[in-house]
Design a protein around this motif. Structure first.
Motif, PDB file in Angstrom:
ATOM      1  N   ARG A  39      16.871 -47.560   2.022  1.00  0.00           N
ATOM      2  CA  ARG A  39      16.230 -46.587   1.138  1.00  0.00           C
ATOM      3  C   ARG A  39      14.725 -46.613   1.362  1.00  0.00           C
ATOM      4  O   ARG A  39      14.152 -47.651   1.690  1.00  0.00           O
ATOM      5  CB  ARG A  39      16.515 -46.928  -0.317  1.00  0.00           C
ATOM      6  N   LEU A  40      14.088 -45.470   1.156  1.00  0.00           N
ATOM      7  CA  LEU A  40      12.624 -45.421   1.259  1.00  0.00           C
ATOM      8  C   LEU A  40      12.025 -46.264   0.143  1.00  0.00           C
ATOM      9  O   LEU A  40      12.473 -46.206  -1.002  1.00  0.00           O
ATOM     10  CB  LEU A  40      12.131 -43.982   1.131  1.00  0.00           C
ATOM     11  N   ARG A  41      11.019 -47.048   0.491  1.00  0.00           N
ATOM     12  CA  ARG A  41      10.318 -47.860  -0.495  1.00  0.00           C
ATOM     13  C   ARG A  41       8.930 -48.182   0.058  1.00  0.00           C
ATOM     14  O   ARG A  41       8.730 -48.153   1.278  1.00  0.00           O
ATOM     15  CB  ARG A  41      11.088 -49.133  -0.803  1.00  0.00           C
ATOM     16  N   PRO A  42       7.970 -48.469  -0.812  1.00  0.00           N
ATOM     17  CA  PRO A  42       6.635 -48.823  -0.335  1.00  0.00           C
ATOM     18  C   PRO A  42       6.698 -50.008   0.627  1.00  0.00           C
ATOM     19  O   PRO A  42       7.455 -50.957   0.426  1.00  0.00           O
ATOM     20  CB  PRO A  42       5.885 -49.188  -1.623  1.00  0.00           C
ATOM     21  N   GLY A  43       5.916 -49.898   1.708  1.00  0.00           N
ATOM     22  CA  GLY A  43       5.866 -50.942   2.719  1.00  0.00           C
ATOM     23  C   GLY A  43       6.807 -50.709   3.892  1.00  0.00           C
ATOM     24  O   GLY A  43       6.668 -51.344   4.932  1.00  0.00           O
ATOM     25  N   LEU A  44       7.775 -49.805   3.742  1.00  0.00           N
ATOM     26  CA  LEU A  44       8.738 -49.539   4.813  1.00  0.00           C
ATOM     27  C   LEU A  44       8.083 -48.710   5.912  1.00  0.00           C
ATOM     28  O   LEU A  44       7.357 -47.755   5.648  1.00  0.00           O
ATOM     29  CB  LEU A  44       9.946 -48.788   4.241  1.00  0.00           C
ATOM     30  N   ARG A  45       8.309 -49.076   7.172  1.00  0.00           N
ATOM     31  CA  ARG A  45       7.815 -48.312   8.320  1.00  0.00           C
ATOM     32  C   ARG A  45       8.888 -47.295   8.688  1.00  0.00           C
ATOM     33  O   ARG A  45      10.058 -47.654   8.833  1.00  0.00           O
ATOM     34  CB  ARG A  45       7.535 -49.226   9.512  1.00  0.00           C
ATOM     35  N   VAL A  46       8.494 -46.027   8.802  1.00  0.00           N
ATOM     36  CA  VAL A  46       9.416 -44.937   9.101  1.00  0.00           C
ATOM     37  C   VAL A  46       8.792 -44.017  10.144  1.00  0.00           C
ATOM     38  O   VAL A  46       7.619 -44.139  10.467  1.00  0.00           O
ATOM     39  CB  VAL A  46       9.760 -44.125   7.826  1.00  0.00           C
ATOM     40  N   ARG A  47       9.582 -43.081  10.649  1.00  0.00           N
ATOM     41  CA  ARG A  47       9.081 -42.074  11.597  1.00  0.00           C
ATOM     42  C   ARG A  47       9.131 -40.708  10.930  1.00  0.00           C
ATOM     43  O   ARG A  47      10.042 -40.418  10.156  1.00  0.00           O
ATOM     44  CB  ARG A  47       9.915 -42.060  12.865  1.00  0.00           C
ATOM     45  N   THR A  48       8.141 -39.887  11.265  1.00  0.00           N
ATOM     46  CA  THR A  48       8.137 -38.523  10.751  1.00  0.00           C
ATOM     47  C   THR A  48       9.082 -37.670  11.592  1.00  0.00           C
ATOM     48  O   THR A  48       9.305 -37.937  12.761  1.00  0.00           O
ATOM     49  CB  THR A  48       6.726 -37.916  10.813  1.00  0.00           C
ATOM     50  N   ARG A  49       9.634 -36.642  10.976  1.00  0.00           N
ATOM     51  CA  ARG A  49      10.472 -35.692  11.705  1.00  0.00           C
ATOM     52  C   ARG A  49      10.183 -34.309  11.164  1.00  0.00           C
ATOM     53  O   ARG A  49       9.970 -34.124   9.968  1.00  0.00           O
ATOM     54  CB  ARG A  49      11.953 -36.044  11.604  1.00  0.00           C
ATOM     55  N   SER A  50      10.161 -33.354  12.053  1.00  0.00           N
ATOM     56  CA  SER A  50       9.885 -31.983  11.653  1.00  0.00           C
ATOM     57  C   SER A  50      11.207 -31.297  11.335  1.00  0.00           C
ATOM     58  O   SER A  50      12.136 -31.344  12.128  1.00  0.00           O
ATOM     59  CB  SER A  50       9.165 -31.238  12.775  1.00  0.00           C
ATOM     60  N   ARG A  51      11.267 -30.714  10.172  1.00  0.00           N
ATOM     61  CA  ARG A  51      12.467 -29.992   9.775  1.00  0.00           C
ATOM     62  C   ARG A  51      12.054 -28.569   9.438  1.00  0.00           C
ATOM     63  O   ARG A  51      10.967 -28.334   8.926  1.00  0.00           O
ATOM     64  CB  ARG A  51      13.098 -30.659   8.568  1.00  0.00           C
ATOM     65  N   GLU A  52      12.920 -27.641   9.730  1.00  0.00           N
ATOM     66  CA  GLU A  52      12.605 -26.228   9.523  1.00  0.00           C
ATOM     67  C   GLU A  52      12.171 -25.958   8.084  1.00  0.00           C
ATOM     68  O   GLU A  52      11.193 -25.269   7.835  1.00  0.00           O
ATOM     69  CB  GLU A  52      13.830 -25.379   9.861  1.00  0.00           C
ATOM     70  N   ARG A  53      12.879 -26.541   7.148  1.00  0.00           N
ATOM     71  CA  ARG A  53      12.600 -26.260   5.741  1.00  0.00           C
ATOM     72  C   ARG A  53      11.436 -27.087   5.186  1.00  0.00           C
ATOM     73  O   ARG A  53      10.759 -26.672   4.249  1.00  0.00           O
ATOM     74  CB  ARG A  53      13.860 -26.550   4.949  1.00  0.00           C
ATOM     75  N   PHE A  54      11.231 -28.269   5.727  1.00  0.00           N
ATOM     76  CA  PHE A  54      10.190 -29.173   5.231  1.00  0.00           C
ATOM     77  C   PHE A  54       9.247 -29.527   6.374  1.00  0.00           C
ATOM     78  O   PHE A  54       9.426 -30.517   7.065  1.00  0.00           O
ATOM     79  CB  PHE A  54      10.822 -30.446   4.663  1.00  0.00           C
ATOM     80  N   ARG A  55       8.241 -28.719   6.575  1.00  0.00           N
ATOM     81  CA  ARG A  55       7.308 -28.920   7.689  1.00  0.00           C
ATOM     82  C   ARG A  55       6.348 -30.068   7.385  1.00  0.00           C
ATOM     83  O   ARG A  55       5.988 -30.313   6.244  1.00  0.00           O
ATOM     84  CB  ARG A  55       6.535 -27.648   7.948  1.00  0.00           C
ATOM     85  N   LEU A  56       5.921 -30.718   8.451  1.00  0.00           N
ATOM     86  CA  LEU A  56       4.927 -31.778   8.316  1.00  0.00           C
ATOM     87  C   LEU A  56       3.547 -31.162   8.112  1.00  0.00           C
ATOM     88  O   LEU A  56       3.289 -30.043   8.553  1.00  0.00           O
ATOM     89  CB  LEU A  56       4.923 -32.634   9.584  1.00  0.00           C
ATOM     90  N   PRO A  57       2.636 -31.895   7.461  1.00  0.00           N
ATOM     91  CA  PRO A  57       1.281 -31.374   7.296  1.00  0.00           C
ATOM     92  C   PRO A  57       0.611 -31.168   8.658  1.00  0.00           C
ATOM     93  O   PRO A  57       0.895 -31.901   9.612  1.00  0.00           O
ATOM     94  CB  PRO A  57       0.556 -32.460   6.509  1.00  0.00           C
ATOM     95  N   ALA A  58      -0.267 -30.188   8.744  1.00  0.00           N
ATOM     96  CA  ALA A  58      -1.015 -29.938   9.984  1.00  0.00           C
ATOM     97  C   ALA A  58      -1.773 -31.207  10.363  1.00  0.00           C
ATOM     98  O   ALA A  58      -2.420 -31.827   9.518  1.00  0.00           O
ATOM     99  CB  ALA A  58      -1.981 -28.785   9.780  1.00  0.00           C
TER     100      ALA A  58
END
Length: 80
Positions: A9-28
């Motif tokens: 589960r996502l939690r503070p301190g966890l290292r994750v990767r960003t992914r671009s999704r059609e509905r939820f775009r990443l910030p510029a």
């Protein structure tokens, strides 16, 4: 040999990767497949920090935790 897979589960301190999704775009300025650290999680948005110390507000659906596999009772990271 028994093998199971899971994603934490996502939690503070966890290292994750960003992914671009059609509905939820990443910030510029924040490219897909960037490793970031989760700083805080609000209802649908996580504040993450990149390797340069910059904080970003990202939809939680745009974050991908690493996968782990349980092999013979030990949890090991899975490289895709």
């Amino acid at each position: 040999m028994s093998i199971s897979r899971c994603q934490p589960r996502l939690r503070p301190g966890l290292r994750v990767r960003t992914r671009s999704r059609e509905r939820f775009r990443l910030p510029a300025g924040l490219p897909p497949d960037t490793e970031v650290e989760v700083v805080r999680i609000d209802t649908f948005v996580a504040i993450v920090r990149d390797e340069f110390g910059k904080d970003w507000a990202v939809c939680v659906d745009s974050l991908e935790p690493a996968s782990f596999a349980c092999v013979d009772g030990k949890w090991l990271p899975v490289e895709d």
